[in-house]
Motif scaffolding. Structure first.
Motif, PDB file in Angstrom:
ATOM      1  N   PHE A 411      -8.699  -1.147 -24.105  1.00 27.25           N
ATOM      2  CA  PHE A 411      -9.491  -2.049 -23.127  1.00 27.25           C
ATOM      3  C   PHE A 411     -10.795  -1.375 -22.846  1.00 27.25           C
ATOM      4  CE2 PHE A 411     -10.455  -2.572 -18.423  1.00 27.25           C
ATOM      5  CZ  PHE A 411     -10.626  -3.705 -18.504  1.00 27.25           C
ATOM      6  N   TRP A 412     -10.469   0.030 -22.213  1.00 29.91           N
ATOM      7  CA  TRP A 412     -11.641   0.858 -21.905  1.00 29.91           C
ATOM      8  C   TRP A 412     -12.762   0.921 -22.531  1.00 29.91           C
ATOM      9  CZ3 TRP A 412     -10.652   1.044 -17.051  1.00 29.91           C
ATOM     10  CH2 TRP A 412      -9.319   0.793 -16.564  1.00 29.91           C
ATOM     11  N   PRO A 413     -12.776   1.218 -23.897  1.00 33.71           N
ATOM     12  CA  PRO A 413     -14.231   1.147 -24.612  1.00 33.71           C
ATOM     13  C   PRO A 413     -14.751  -0.023 -24.744  1.00 33.71           C
ATOM     14  CG  PRO A 413     -12.403   1.624 -26.326  1.00 33.71           C
ATOM     15  CD  PRO A 413     -11.681   1.770 -24.755  1.00 33.71           C
ATOM     16  N   LYS A 414     -14.276  -1.201 -24.950  1.00 35.69           N
ATOM     17  CA  LYS A 414     -14.897  -2.303 -24.760  1.00 35.69           C
ATOM     18  C   LYS A 414     -15.515  -2.645 -23.472  1.00 35.69           C
ATOM     19  CE  LYS A 414     -11.938  -4.691 -28.421  1.00 35.69           C
ATOM     20  NZ  LYS A 414     -10.969  -5.700 -28.663  1.00 35.69           N
ATOM     21  N   ALA A 415     -14.784  -2.380 -22.441  1.00 33.02           N
ATOM     22  CA  ALA A 415     -15.462  -2.475 -21.249  1.00 33.02           C
ATOM     23  C   ALA A 415     -16.697  -1.799 -21.136  1.00 33.02           C
ATOM     24  CB  ALA A 415     -14.290  -2.205 -19.986  1.00 33.02           C
ATOM     25  N   MET A 416     -16.552  -0.466 -21.425  1.00 35.13           N
ATOM     26  CA  MET A 416     -17.757   0.363 -21.437  1.00 35.13           C
ATOM     27  C   MET A 416     -19.055  -0.256 -22.218  1.00 35.13           C
ATOM     28  SD  MET A 416     -15.411   4.060 -22.185  1.00 35.13           S
ATOM     29  CE  MET A 416     -17.089   4.992 -22.338  1.00 35.13           C
ATOM     30  N   LEU A 417     -18.531  -0.822 -23.569  1.00 39.87           N
ATOM     31  CA  LEU A 417     -19.853  -1.315 -24.294  1.00 39.87           C
ATOM     32  C   LEU A 417     -20.094  -2.481 -23.715  1.00 39.87           C
ATOM     33  CD1 LEU A 417     -18.019  -0.807 -27.920  1.00 39.87           C
ATOM     34  CD2 LEU A 417     -20.013   0.469 -27.014  1.00 39.87           C
ATOM     35  N   VAL A 418     -19.583  -3.348 -23.082  1.00 36.31           N
ATOM     36  CA  VAL A 418     -19.902  -4.594 -22.233  1.00 36.31           C
ATOM     37  C   VAL A 418     -20.897  -3.894 -21.260  1.00 36.31           C
ATOM     38  CG1 VAL A 418     -19.388  -6.520 -21.164  1.00 36.31           C
ATOM     39  CG2 VAL A 418     -18.086  -6.072 -23.027  1.00 36.31           C
ATOM     40  N   LYS A 419     -20.557  -2.989 -20.185  1.00 35.12           N
ATOM     41  CA  LYS A 419     -21.488  -2.624 -19.492  1.00 35.12           C
ATOM     42  C   LYS A 419     -22.647  -2.172 -19.816  1.00 35.12           C
ATOM     43  CE  LYS A 419     -21.385   0.336 -15.242  1.00 35.12           C
ATOM     44  NZ  LYS A 419     -22.746   0.801 -15.607  1.00 35.12           N
TER      45      LYS A 419
END
Length: 525
Positions: A411-419
């Motif tokens: 979940f975390w790297p996808k959230a980082m990429l979206v942000k």
């Protein structure tokens, strides 16, 4: 007869005169360990009962060495060792920074898990024809690629891992394997040839192959040298290696053909070396050209992640499904490269590190699924929850992680990429990440509902195989459990991985520390 000269040559201008610190030998140990253990395995090639023991000892040692190397780089910063005591850029340099070492450590953990799983997956015939020597050679190539500071040496380590991957792919010599190996070999050889031609072109322009030296010279030569041509050629070569759209068709056509432990190694490791090379070359060596190509890379990333997810949804063979999941994941990492900010690059590094472990675990899970059901066909699977509820829960957790759902590490790297995409107003790229994530979630949901939750179909493609059959099957399950624990703990406590990936991204965007490790103040260039 001439008298002997009394003049002592001054080697300080060309060679390193002070002794190398003992801790700096850590940088060569990862691939040295793999080569030494691979050689030992070749020497005892007729005693196949020793192969797994020797290989697992080597892989445990590799994990320990990479962990020590990661600790040293995280606490002290990048450092360099040059072969033959020649001063850089004349000597071949190995440079350890956080990006390379973090991925090398993840790769070692993945290889150890595959080594454990191989106890139940590799038969006597494949041992005799060299599975374990090929495994150690593959890890030598992967480790060398992550740690080299010389771009031609990067090509050499690519060749090492490709040779070993060809051997692993054809072990067993089944018709399906030969067909998959041919597709795998053709496109990879094209990509390798393009890479080598580009390296020769780069050397003709810069007169150096040392990456830190290229960074220093690129700023002076930009505007006169054909930098954009070099950047485009490198991008194409590494996109082929990474299986990015539109040169991704070789991966799902070949990764389903070998034994599942080999497919797990490939899915976890090989494409990440291509992504790492893109990060190293496009972010550190050619940042201006990466900025100019950012829209093209972003479009390729969006198409790769979305089409990969759609391909996974369309598959009936669960091994092919995993191949398309690998392709989709490449798109996320390329999205981070396209964004180019510290946030985007750190998201790409974070995603790459966790994907090494996660994709290995997912391939191993589908291998156990097929062993239980006697078929790779999703239409013939069913009833596995009733047969093995604990394993079903483990598989569900890994499927959630693969879909990028909280609280798992994916979940975390996808959230980082979206942000990071939103921060630069690339809303369409952020939307592509979310759409792809939704499609991948549907693919994993379809797999779980059909294979585990629904009753077993009346017609099946083969006999059932018990999940646990002594120590060998226990080792297969234990390999998945180890990877799952890392993935779950990394999702619940992501701060350490986040901090390391952030520092790794900062080191790529601003390579001053990397350059100082190669060219200390006062050294002659």
């Amino acid at each position: 007869m001439a008298a002997p000269s009394s003049i002592t040559p001054d080697y300080t201008a060309a060679m390193i005169m002070q002794p190398v610190a003992a801790s700096e030998w850590l940088i060569v140990l990862p691939f040295a360990v793999c080569i030494v253990f691979g050689a030992i395995l070749m020497m005892v090639r007729h005693s196949t009962w020793l192969h797994a023991r020797i290989a697992l000892t080597g892989l445990v040692l590799l994990v320990a060495v990479d962990a020590a190397l990661l600790w040293k780089v995280a606490t002290e910063g990048p450092f360099t060792m040059v072969m033959g005591r020649w001063l850089p850029p004349f000597g071949i340099a190995f440079t350890a920074d956080l990006t390379g070492v973090l991925l090398a450590f993840a790769a070692a953990l993945s290889a150890l898990a595959c080594g454990l799983h191989s106890l139940s997956d590799i038969d006597e015939n494949r041992k005799r024809y060299g599975f374990y020597p090929f495994l150690m050679l593959l890890m030598a190539g992967v480790s060398g690629a992550f740690l080299t500071g010389d771009i031609f040496n990067l090509y050499v380590w690519f060749e090492v891992l490709l040779i070993s991957s060809f051997g692993l792919l054809v072990l067993g010599s089944e018709r399906e394997q030969i067909d998959g190996a041919l597709k795998y070999a053709v496109l990879n050889l094209i990509g390798t040839t393009l890479f080598l031609i580009t390296v020769g072109y780069l050397y003709a322009i810069f007169g150096t192959l040392n990456m830190a030296d290229i960074v220093l010279k690129a700023g002076e030569m930009r505007g006169t040298a054909p930098m954009m041509t070099l950047a485009c050629l490198f991008t194409l070569a590494f996109a082929m290696k990474s299986a990015a759209f539109p040169v991704n068709f070789w991966l799902p056509a070949s990764y389903h053909t070998p034994k599942i432990v080999v497919a797990a190694l490939f899915g976890g490791l090989l494409t990440k070396v291509g992504v790492y090379s893109l990060l190293r070359v496009m972010v550190m060596l050619f940042p201006v050209e990466r900025q100019e190509l950012s829209l093209v890379i972003a479009i390729v990333a969006a198409l790769t992640m979305v089409l990969g997810a759609l391909g996974a949804l369309a598959q009936n063979d669960i091994r092919r499904m995993m191949g398309y999941i690998v392709v989709s994941g490449i798109g996320y990492m390329m999205a981070g490269i396209a964004i180019g900010t510290v946030g985007g690059i750190s998201g790409a590094v974070f995603y790459a590190a966790q994907s090494v472990l996660l994709m290995t675990a997912l391939y191993l899970v589908v291998g156990i699924v097929a062993r239980m059901a006697g078929t790779w066909s999703l239409s013939e699977l069913g009833g596995l929850y009733k047969l093995a509820p604990l394993f079903s829960g483990l598989a569900l957790a890994l499927f959630f992680a693969g879909a990028g759902l909280p609280p798992f590490v994916g979940f975390w790297p996808k959230a980082m990429l979206v942000k990071a995409a939103i921060d630069i107003d690339a809303w369409w790229l952020a939307g592509s990440i979310l759409v792809s994530g939704f499609l991948v979630t549907l693919a994993f949901g379809r797999l779980y509902l059909l294979a585990f939750w629904r009753p077993k179909p009346q017609k099946t493609g083969g006999a059932q195989v018990a999940v646990v059959q002594g120590a060998s099957s226990a080792s297969a399950i234990s390999a998945i459990v180890i990877l799952a624990l890392i993935i779950v703990v990394g999702g619940i406590l992501p701060e350490t991985i986040f901090r390391l990936s952030q520092q790794a991204a900062e080191g790529l965007v601003d390579p001053a520390a990397y350059i100082r490790s190669v060219f200390p103040e006062g050294s002659l260039r």
